[in-house]
Design an enzyme around this catalytic site. Structure first.
Site, PDB file in Angstrom:
ATOM      1  N   GLU A  35      46.343  29.861  55.712  1.00 14.70           N
ATOM      2  CA  GLU A  35      45.894  28.589  55.112  1.00 14.70           C
ATOM      3  C   GLU A  35      46.671  27.449  55.740  1.00 14.70           C
ATOM      4  O   GLU A  35      47.865  27.576  56.030  1.00 14.70           O
ATOM      5  CB  GLU A  35      46.183  28.536  53.612  1.00 14.70           C
ATOM      6  CG  GLU A  35      45.362  29.431  52.750  1.00 14.70           C
ATOM      7  CD  GLU A  35      45.746  29.270  51.270  1.00 14.70           C
ATOM      8  OE1 GLU A  35      46.203  28.177  50.875  1.00 14.70           O
ATOM      9  OE2 GLU A  35      45.596  30.257  50.530  1.00 14.70           O
ATOM     10  N   GLU A  65      49.229  34.664  47.387  1.00 21.62           N
ATOM     11  CA  GLU A  65      50.548  34.038  47.230  1.00 21.62           C
ATOM     12  C   GLU A  65      51.342  34.593  46.039  1.00 21.62           C
ATOM     13  O   GLU A  65      51.612  33.878  45.069  1.00 21.62           O
ATOM     14  CB  GLU A  65      50.391  32.527  47.084  1.00 21.62           C
ATOM     15  CG  GLU A  65      49.896  31.854  48.328  1.00 21.62           C
ATOM     16  CD  GLU A  65      49.989  30.329  48.272  1.00 21.62           C
ATOM     17  OE1 GLU A  65      50.113  29.774  47.181  1.00 21.62           O
ATOM     18  OE2 GLU A  65      49.926  29.720  49.348  1.00 21.62           O
ATOM     19  N   PHE A 113      39.888  17.492  44.827  1.00 24.97           N
ATOM     20  CA  PHE A 113      40.126  16.488  45.865  1.00 24.97           C
ATOM     21  C   PHE A 113      41.038  17.003  46.978  1.00 24.97           C
ATOM     22  O   PHE A 113      41.574  16.225  47.759  1.00 24.97           O
ATOM     23  CB  PHE A 113      40.679  15.198  45.247  1.00 24.97           C
ATOM     24  CG  PHE A 113      39.677  14.553  44.332  1.00 24.97           C
ATOM     25  CD1 PHE A 113      38.450  14.120  44.826  1.00 24.97           C
ATOM     26  CD2 PHE A 113      39.928  14.429  42.977  1.00 24.97           C
ATOM     27  CE1 PHE A 113      37.495  13.551  43.987  1.00 24.97           C
ATOM     28  CE2 PHE A 113      38.990  13.862  42.134  1.00 24.97           C
ATOM     29  CZ  PHE A 113      37.764  13.425  42.632  1.00 24.97           C
TER      30      PHE A 113
HETATM   31  C1  GLA Z   1      47.823  27.553  48.122  1.00 23.30           C
HETATM   32  C2  GLA Z   1      46.795  28.516  47.561  1.00 23.30           C
HETATM   33  C3  GLA Z   1      45.389  28.011  47.635  1.00 23.30           C
HETATM   34  C4  GLA Z   1      45.324  26.540  47.312  1.00 23.30           C
HETATM   35  C5  GLA Z   1      46.228  25.794  48.249  1.00 23.30           C
HETATM   36  C6  GLA Z   1      46.191  24.284  48.064  1.00 23.30           C
HETATM   37  O1  GLA Z   1      48.197  27.786  49.393  1.00 23.30           O
HETATM   38  O2  GLA Z   1      46.848  29.785  48.157  1.00 23.30           O
HETATM   39  O3  GLA Z   1      44.606  28.755  46.728  1.00 23.30           O
HETATM   40  O4  GLA Z   1      45.717  26.335  46.006  1.00 23.30           O
HETATM   41  O5  GLA Z   1      47.552  26.195  48.008  1.00 23.30           O
HETATM   42  O6  GLA Z   1      47.006  23.631  49.003  1.00 23.30           O
END
Ligand code: GLA
Ligand code: ZN
Length: 669
Positions: free
Chosen positions: A308, A151, A358
């Site tokens: 994700e 990201e 969490f």
């Molecule tokens: C992002 C990140 C992950 C994690 C998620 C949590 O998408 O890429 O590493 O932190 O958020 O929702």
């Protein structure tokens, strides 16, 4: 280039590096993943400390063992480069690798998104570890994709980045005079006499020259893309066959259309706010569908990966509501329906401590298969197996909406109109209205993309438009297609200089057959109205005062000094037609207009119940039509005759979708 396996991928971020002293847990993970029909993981994303605990001392044994074990158990690896977060030793040795904030102070060690992407020392350390990874795993049959960093986002204001910014500006403008003209620096006597005087928009620095701020954002995208290219090149040098991705997310800080260039596959992280009390579920779904379509647009026509998503709740929203039973399946199938070849999660196993302890995961702290979430993930995995034949199939939309990031930045920077410009919300509302009214997929594209697949082009608030883009719109219309633009069209060019000679600028006045003399901004709560085909609709926020110069007026304002002036116009231009909407209307009006426009442009319109989304993927010999019901009530829809791949039953000509229900009808072409 290696092809992706002919299945839909199901898996997620997996961090065995947090559990290396628990072999029992690692073994159990494999067992549970298999049970949950998981066939891929993303590994190594934040594993730099575990891979290089001290500078130059690499420890790959644990990763060898994990990749091998998972592969033997039918689970592929997306292997990440660990550059998204840095070990303490690295920041201690190379403090220049830490980012400088907009107030000019250097960050301290910690967090993530905290690297200066210009830093030669940081780049060198990344190059070294990426080289090790590429050499070691590039030909492993279990490694099917490189996942670069994580990201990308944010900016750095360090002296190195400032120097690179100046160099980038020199290349872009050639001379300081040209830059001064483009940024209109004679205003308030801000004229530069040398590139060395230029600073980025520090919080206590130059914030009044919008052209500078826009170029700083462009530069940050360029610098990030250049850095990304460095990681891609490093991996490809030793592993040219493994495709590369980096996971995008919902950020406004970078122009992904540019970051998409060096990578092979688009992937993204989707975290919608499902079940919000102040938003209908179908609207949340439409907003999510827009984002999937946006991602699909970054590599035109290609499928993408959902890298994700949350299998359960997240931990970072103000209120982390759990997805209701069935919502996970529906949201995941929506991603596939919109062109994803995967459903992946953050995360496979819930971390025991630290910031995300969490955050929902497939495997909870309980550590067994006994949770509702685990069961829902497992069932979804079984559904994805039934949809394997969709892998690689595409969405061929005849309509596109332009939603360019640089236009978004320009609108954000503009000190005019009112504060409630709300560009993203405007895009969401148009997307929702179009898809609900027509049942057609809508591509979401950036400036410069090929317009030839489309017969309808939608331009909501396309405020900044270069002469070149305007010319492309002109040609699109001239040769027989339909363009629909709204208020705020072509006020400024790509440097933010106002178009002279009347709006819409860029030579589009004759395309639309109008002249837009002025724009009125209404206070919150104020309205105007229009009657269109006997029905009254409400107008808020923005009312442009148009004059017809060849176009016909289809409806007009009811109130105020511009009562009787056009709200919606239509003009024939060349073989095509150009429609213009001068005001921000309610959604009902948009739906009405889109159903007409789509039919006129020859799209296969199907009016849908309010809660239902339809998406169509095709390959060379089949069509796969999804109907998704974003409601807790069942609903009946007309569907094509074929086989529902999810139930295995014949289907059509109508079907009952239960609460949160979905069907995917396969037809031979
Ligand atoms: C992002 C990140 C992950 C994690 C998620 C949590 O998408 O890429 O590493 O932190 O958020 O929702
Ligand atoms: Zn920097």
């Amino acid at each position: 280039m290696k092809k992706m396996p002919p299945v839909l991928l199901h898996g997620g971020d997996y961090n065995p590096d947090q559990w290396l002293d628990h072999p029992d847990i690692l073994a159990k993970d494999v067992e549970l993943m298999k049970e949950a029909n998981i066939n891929c993981v993303s590994m190594g994303i934040f594993a730099w400390s575990a891979l290089e605990p001290e500078e130059g001392h690499y420890t790959f044994d644990w990763l060898d063992e994990r990749i091998n074990t998972l592969y033997k158990n039918g689970i592929y690896t997306f292997l990440a480069t660990p550059s998204a977060a840095r070990p303490a030793w690295l920041d201690e040795a190379y403090p220049e690798a830490m980012r400088v904030a907009a107030d000019g102070t250097r960050n301290r060690h910690g967090n993530r998104h905290n690297s200066c992407l210009s830093s030669p020392a940081y780049r060198e350390k990344v190059r070294q570890i990426d080289t090790q990874l590429a050499k070691r795993y590039g030909s492993h049959p279990g490694v099917i994709l490189w996942h670069i960093s994580n990201e990308f986002s944010g900016e750095c204001f360090c002296p190195l980045c400032v120097e690179r910014f100046r160099g980038w500006l020199k290349d872009r403008y050639g001379s300081i005079d040209k830059l001064n003209h483009a940024w209109w620096t004679s205003f308030w006597s801000h004229t530069y006499t040398s590139f060395d005087q230029i600073e980025p928009p520090y919080t206590n620095g130059e914030r009044s020259v919008e052209g500078l701020i826009l170029d700083w954002r462009r530069f940050t995208t360029w610098n990030t893309t250049e850095y990304l290219q460095m990681e891609v090149d490093t991996l490809k040098q030793y592993a040219p066959d493994v495709p590369v991705t980096t996971n995008f997310h919902a950020t406004d800080s970078l122009d992904y259309a540019k970051l998409a260039e060096p990578i092979d596959v688009i992937s993204w992280d989707s975290y919608p706010f499902w079940h919000k009390p102040d938003e209908t579920l179908p609207y949340t779904a439409a907003v999510t569908s827009l984002m999937h379509s946006r991602m699909r647009g970054y590599k035109a026509g290609q499928s993408f990966l959902l890298m994700e998503s949350a299998p359960a709740l997240v931990n970072w929203q103000p209120y982390n509501k759990i997805r209701r039973p069935g919502m996970h399946r529906l949201a995941s199938l929506q991603a596939v329906a919109c062109g994803s070849d995967s459903v992946c999660y953050f995360q496979i196993r819930k971390a025991r401590g630290s910031a995300e302890q969490f955050h929902g995961a497939v495997i909870d702290h309980l550590g067994t298969n006994e949770t509702r979430i685990f069961r829902e993930v497992k069932e979804l995995g079984a559904d994805l197996q039934k949809l394997s034949c969709l892998q690689g199939s595409r969405i061929h939309s005849k309509a596109a909406m332009l939603a360019d990031r640089q236009n978004s930045w320009a609108l954000d920077l503009c000190q005019g109109f009112s504060r409630n410009r709300n560009y993203q919300e405007t895009l969401d509302r148009h997307f929702d209205a179009f898809t609900t009214a027509t049942g057609c997929d809508l591509d979401v594209i950036s400036f410069g993309e090929d317009l030839s697949p489309y017969s309808l082009l939608i331009l909501p608030m396309c405020y900044t438009l270069s002469e070149e883009e305007a010319q492309r719109i002109r040609e699109f219309t001239e040769k027989g297609d339909t363009v629909f633009a709204t208020y705020a069209l072509a006020y400024v060019d790509e440097t933010l200089l106002a178009h002279l000679g009347g709006l819409p600028g860029g030579g589009l006045k004759d395309v639309f057959g109008i002249w837009n003399e002025e724009v009125d901004s209404l206070y919150p709560g104020e309205t105007n109205h229009t009657f269109y085909q006997g029905q009254e609709y409400t107008i808020r926020d923005f009312c442009e005062v148009l004059h017809l110069q060849g176009a016909e007026s289809l409806c007009s304002y009811e109130e105020d000094y511009y009562a009787g002036n056009p709200v919606l116009t239509k003009n024939s231009f060349g073989k095509g037609s150009a429609w213009y909407l001068a005001a921000r209307t309610d959604d009902a009006f948009l739906r009405k207009v889109y159903s007409e426009l789509a039919a006129a442009a020859g799209l296969p319109v199907q009016a849908l119940p309010d809660t239902v989304e339809k998406h169509v993927r095709t390959d060379d010999s089949h069509r796969y039509t999804f109907y998704l019901n974003f409601s807790t009530e069942s609903v009946t829809v007309d569907v094509p005759e074929g086989t529902d791949l999810l139930s295995g039953n014949p289907c059509g000509p109508s079907a009952v979708l239960p609460a949160y229900g979905a069907i995917c009808i396969k037809e031979d072409l």
